[in-house]
Design a protein around this motif. Structure first.
Motif, PDB file in Angstrom:
ATOM      1  N   CYS A 240       1.011  -1.265   0.117  1.00  0.00           N
ATOM      2  CA  CYS A 240       0.029  -0.050   0.011  1.00  0.00           C
ATOM      3  C   CYS A 240       0.823   1.190   0.044  1.00  0.00           C
ATOM      4  CB  CYS A 240      -1.133  -0.107   1.358  1.00  0.00           C
ATOM      5  SG  CYS A 240      -0.218  -0.040   2.947  1.00  0.00           S
ATOM      6  N   ARG A 241       0.302   2.174  -0.248  1.00  0.00           N
ATOM      7  CA  ARG A 241       0.814   3.409  -0.488  1.00  0.00           C
ATOM      8  C   ARG A 241      -0.128   4.754  -0.038  1.00  0.00           C
ATOM      9  NH1 ARG A 241       1.280   2.879  -6.925  1.00  0.00           N
ATOM     10  NH2 ARG A 241      -0.668   3.495  -7.495  1.00  0.00           N
ATOM     11  N   ILE A 242       0.261   5.976  -0.070  1.00  0.00           N
ATOM     12  CA  ILE A 242      -0.488   6.849   0.545  1.00  0.00           C
ATOM     13  C   ILE A 242      -0.664   8.251  -0.549  1.00  0.00           C
ATOM     14  CG2 ILE A 242       1.305   8.146   1.813  1.00  0.00           C
ATOM     15  CD1 ILE A 242      -0.934   8.780   3.920  1.00  0.00           C
ATOM     16  N   HIS A 243      -1.743   8.712  -0.750  1.00  0.00           N
ATOM     17  CA  HIS A 243      -2.169   9.848  -1.574  1.00  0.00           C
ATOM     18  C   HIS A 243      -2.488  10.955  -1.134  1.00  0.00           C
ATOM     19  CE1 HIS A 243      -3.389  10.700  -6.182  1.00  0.00           C
ATOM     20  NE2 HIS A 243      -2.933  11.920  -5.482  1.00  0.00           N
TER      21      HIS A 243
ATOM     22  N   GLU B 290      -8.396   2.866  -4.705  1.00  0.00           N
ATOM     23  CA  GLU B 290      -8.200   4.192  -4.044  1.00  0.00           C
ATOM     24  C   GLU B 290      -9.169   3.938  -2.683  1.00  0.00           C
ATOM     25  OE1 GLU B 290      -9.270   7.244  -6.684  1.00  0.00           O
ATOM     26  OE2 GLU B 290      -7.080   7.041  -7.727  1.00  0.00           O
ATOM     27  N   LEU B 291      -8.684   4.204  -1.468  1.00  0.00           N
ATOM     28  CA  LEU B 291      -9.643   3.640  -0.337  1.00  0.00           C
ATOM     29  C   LEU B 291      -9.505   4.933   0.733  1.00  0.00           C
ATOM     30  CD1 LEU B 291      -8.082   0.226   0.630  1.00  0.00           C
ATOM     31  CD2 LEU B 291     -10.094   0.791  -0.852  1.00  0.00           C
ATOM     32  N   GLU B 292     -10.737   5.422   0.575  1.00  0.00           N
ATOM     33  CA  GLU B 292     -10.906   6.785   1.398  1.00  0.00           C
ATOM     34  C   GLU B 292     -12.181   6.441   2.421  1.00  0.00           C
ATOM     35  OE1 GLU B 292     -11.099  11.662   0.287  1.00  0.00           O
ATOM     36  OE2 GLU B 292     -12.938  10.274   0.094  1.00  0.00           O
ATOM     37  N   GLY B 293     -13.092   5.654   2.007  1.00  0.00           N
ATOM     38  CA  GLY B 293     -14.296   5.432   2.818  1.00  0.00           C
ATOM     39  C   GLY B 293     -14.105   4.841   4.151  1.00  0.00           C
ATOM     40  N   PHE B 294     -13.018   4.616   4.555  1.00  0.00           N
ATOM     41  CA  PHE B 294     -12.864   4.104   5.821  1.00  0.00           C
ATOM     42  C   PHE B 294     -12.878   5.238   6.937  1.00  0.00           C
ATOM     43  CE2 PHE B 294      -8.813   4.754   4.249  1.00  0.00           C
ATOM     44  CZ  PHE B 294      -8.218   5.718   5.340  1.00  0.00           C
ATOM     45  N   ILE B 295     -13.040   6.603   6.708  1.00  0.00           N
ATOM     46  CA  ILE B 295     -12.586   7.457   7.434  1.00  0.00           C
ATOM     47  C   ILE B 295     -13.735   7.577   8.782  1.00  0.00           C
ATOM     48  CG2 ILE B 295     -12.482   9.809   7.861  1.00  0.00           C
ATOM     49  CD1 ILE B 295     -11.341   9.991   4.903  1.00  0.00           C
ATOM     50  N   LEU B 296     -15.022   7.543   8.360  1.00  0.00           N
ATOM     51  CA  LEU B 296     -16.149   7.658   9.146  1.00  0.00           C
ATOM     52  C   LEU B 296     -16.688   6.059   9.551  1.00  0.00           C
ATOM     53  CD1 LEU B 296     -18.229  10.436   7.490  1.00  0.00           C
ATOM     54  CD2 LEU B 296     -16.330  10.726   8.900  1.00  0.00           C
TER      55      LEU B 296
ATOM     56  N   THR C 211     -13.136   3.242  -2.779  1.00  0.00           N
ATOM     57  CA  THR C 211     -14.241   3.976  -1.664  1.00  0.00           C
ATOM     58  C   THR C 211     -13.833   5.336  -1.472  1.00  0.00           C
ATOM     59  OG1 THR C 211     -13.001   3.193   0.125  1.00  0.00           O
ATOM     60  CG2 THR C 211     -14.503   1.456  -0.806  1.00  0.00           C
ATOM     61  N   TYR C 212     -15.071   6.245  -1.231  1.00  0.00           N
ATOM     62  CA  TYR C 212     -14.973   7.354  -0.894  1.00  0.00           C
ATOM     63  C   TYR C 212     -15.884   8.172  -0.020  1.00  0.00           C
ATOM     64  CZ  TYR C 212     -12.016   7.312  -5.475  1.00  0.00           C
ATOM     65  OH  TYR C 212     -11.506   6.713  -6.477  1.00  0.00           O
ATOM     66  N   ILE C 213     -15.507   9.101   0.726  1.00  0.00           N
ATOM     67  CA  ILE C 213     -16.401   9.804   1.567  1.00  0.00           C
ATOM     68  C   ILE C 213     -16.188  11.058   1.827  1.00  0.00           C
ATOM     69  CG2 ILE C 213     -15.331   9.333   3.773  1.00  0.00           C
ATOM     70  CD1 ILE C 213     -18.937   9.219   3.117  1.00  0.00           C
ATOM     71  N   GLN C 214     -14.920  11.672   1.207  1.00  0.00           N
ATOM     72  CA  GLN C 214     -14.271  13.140   1.574  1.00  0.00           C
ATOM     73  C   GLN C 214     -13.823  13.737   0.023  1.00  0.00           C
ATOM     74  OE1 GLN C 214     -11.877  13.668   4.836  1.00  0.00           O
ATOM     75  NE2 GLN C 214     -13.520  13.132   6.298  1.00  0.00           N
ATOM     76  N   LYS C 215     -13.770  12.638  -0.838  1.00  0.00           N
ATOM     77  CA  LYS C 215     -13.260  12.980  -2.255  1.00  0.00           C
ATOM     78  C   LYS C 215     -13.680  14.545  -2.940  1.00  0.00           C
ATOM     79  CE  LYS C 215     -12.443  11.259  -7.020  1.00  0.00           C
ATOM     80  NZ  LYS C 215     -12.514  10.295  -7.720  1.00  0.00           N
ATOM     81  N   GLU C 216     -15.003  14.823  -2.748  1.00  0.00           N
ATOM     82  CA  GLU C 216     -15.427  15.935  -3.321  1.00  0.00           C
ATOM     83  C   GLU C 216     -15.181  17.436  -2.395  1.00  0.00           C
ATOM     84  OE1 GLU C 216     -16.969  15.402  -6.243  1.00  0.00           O
ATOM     85  OE2 GLU C 216     -16.856  13.258  -5.739  1.00  0.00           O
ATOM     86  N   GLY C 217     -14.310  16.986  -1.736  1.00  0.00           N
ATOM     87  CA  GLY C 217     -13.933  18.459  -0.859  1.00  0.00           C
ATOM     88  C   GLY C 217     -12.380  18.698  -1.212  1.00  0.00           C
ATOM     89  N   ILE C 218     -11.671  17.916  -2.151  1.00  0.00           N
ATOM     90  CA  ILE C 218     -10.526  17.908  -2.478  1.00  0.00           C
ATOM     91  C   ILE C 218     -10.085  19.110  -3.438  1.00  0.00           C
ATOM     92  CG2 ILE C 218      -8.435  16.997  -3.732  1.00  0.00           C
ATOM     93  CD1 ILE C 218      -9.384  14.176  -3.088  1.00  0.00           C
ATOM     94  N   VAL C 219      -9.217  20.113  -3.096  1.00  0.00           N
ATOM     95  CA  VAL C 219      -8.906  21.402  -3.631  1.00  0.00           C
ATOM     96  C   VAL C 219      -7.413  21.315  -4.457  1.00  0.00           C
ATOM     97  CG1 VAL C 219     -10.834  22.558  -2.745  1.00  0.00           C
ATOM     98  CG2 VAL C 219      -8.294  22.484  -1.791  1.00  0.00           C
TER      99      VAL C 219
ATOM    100  N   TYR D 189      -5.607   9.527   1.385  1.00  0.00           N
ATOM    101  CA  TYR D 189      -6.260   8.307   1.528  1.00  0.00           C
ATOM    102  C   TYR D 189      -5.188   7.297   0.966  1.00  0.00           C
ATOM    103  CZ  TYR D 189      -7.583   9.091  -3.857  1.00  0.00           C
ATOM    104  OH  TYR D 189      -7.502   9.318  -5.032  1.00  0.00           O
ATOM    105  N   VAL D 190      -5.611   6.106   1.176  1.00  0.00           N
ATOM    106  CA  VAL D 190      -4.614   4.980   0.967  1.00  0.00           C
ATOM    107  C   VAL D 190      -5.118   4.285  -0.316  1.00  0.00           C
ATOM    108  CG1 VAL D 190      -4.200   2.596   1.961  1.00  0.00           C
ATOM    109  CG2 VAL D 190      -4.450   4.434   3.496  1.00  0.00           C
ATOM    110  N   GLU D 191      -3.816   3.942  -1.003  1.00  0.00           N
ATOM    111  CA  GLU D 191      -4.126   3.197  -2.234  1.00  0.00           C
ATOM    112  C   GLU D 191      -3.183   1.704  -1.938  1.00  0.00           C
ATOM    113  OE1 GLU D 191      -3.857   6.800  -5.318  1.00  0.00           O
ATOM    114  OE2 GLU D 191      -2.261   5.123  -5.565  1.00  0.00           O
ATOM    115  N   ALA D 192      -4.249   0.668  -2.364  1.00  0.00           N
ATOM    116  CA  ALA D 192      -3.606  -0.599  -1.809  1.00  0.00           C
ATOM    117  C   ALA D 192      -3.617  -1.459  -2.884  1.00  0.00           C
ATOM    118  CB  ALA D 192      -4.341  -1.174  -0.727  1.00  0.00           C
ATOM    119  N   PHE D 193      -2.625  -2.538  -3.191  1.00  0.00           N
ATOM    120  CA  PHE D 193      -2.728  -3.406  -4.128  1.00  0.00           C
ATOM    121  C   PHE D 193      -3.285  -4.752  -3.650  1.00  0.00           C
ATOM    122  CE2 PHE D 193      -0.440  -6.456  -6.998  1.00  0.00           C
ATOM    123  CZ  PHE D 193      -0.329  -5.517  -8.332  1.00  0.00           C
TER     124      PHE D 193
END
Length: 241
Positions: free
Chosen positions: A93-96, A136-142, A184-192, A125-129
């Protein structure tokens, strides 16, 4: 999979301290290493998403073992724990890294805490192989209870966008937070702003970690995050009674 090719995405670091006893004990007790890869990844993901509650730690720069001990975290700290558990179980895994608009935190942050926060907040968020694919894994935050509480509080009647309280999604009713070999995503639309992909959170934080002066950092640690955590707990508990 050629593990040698991704050896740097499996290494332990200061933040990804997966040889720490609490992490090794957790991995052994859950039997994750004995699961086939897809089930192993999902089990670890679900643990971090729902058993590590959404909340605000003392700092982004804390190791995975400390996040596990706290039992709560936000995007960056829960991400560090997720990465450590993945690597402990042989999943590269790596991080973005990104910056998000602080409006995403409005509601979780209130009053003077929100007003004094920088306009752009560090996010990752995390990227995992997994099973020969990068996800792309972001949906784990909440955690599930907190997200469910928000949906009960705001009662969405149909699919639609929502931003605030730690959420930035175009589908608040059915956000893509469950991992089944998918992004998975939960905050992606807030990225600037996009800072790119790094092999370790240590490297990302060293270059792009949240810039904040000593006074504001102290106030956040002693007062701000406690107010935010209390607010999150109230929402989670009130709407799940």
């Amino acid at each position: 999979m050629d593990k040698q090719k991704y050896s740097e995405c499996l290494a332990e670091t200061k933040l990804l301290d997966y040889y720490a006893k609490p992490i090794q004990t957790l991995v052994e007790s859950r039997g994750w290493r004995s699961l086939e890869e897809k089930k192993r990844a999902k089990a670890i993901y679900d643990f971090v998403k729902d058993e590590i509650l959404f909340g605000y730690n003392v700092d982004d720069n804390i190791p995975a073992s400390r996040v596990l001990k706290d039992g709560y975290g936000q995007c960056n700290t829960k991400g560090v724990l997720l990465m450590a558990l993945f690597r402990a179980c042989g999943i590269p895994c790596r991080i973005h890294g990104f910056a998000i608009d602080k409006i995403l935190q409005k509601g979780a942050m209130t009053g003077l805490v929100y007003k004094s926060a920088p306009r752009e907040i560090f996010h990752s968020y995390v990227e995992a192989f997994i099973c020969s694919e990068w996800y792309e894994l972001e949906g784990f935050i909440l955690d599930k209870k907190y997200l469910s509480a928000l949906q009960k509080k705001f009662k969405p009647q149909k699919d639609g966008a929502f931003i605030g309280y730690g959420v930035a999604t175009n589908d608040f009713l059915n956000p893509s937070v469950e991992f089944n070999c998918c992004n998975t995503y939960i905050q992606k639309e807030g990225i600037v702003k996009d800072f790119g992909v790094y092999e370790t959170p240590d490297g990302l934080l060293a270059e792009h970690g949240q810039a904040i002066n000593a006074l504001k950092r102290c106030v956040y640690r002693l007062i701000g995050r406690r107010l935010m955590n209390n607010n999150v707990k109230k929402i989670r508990n009130y709407y799940n009674d």
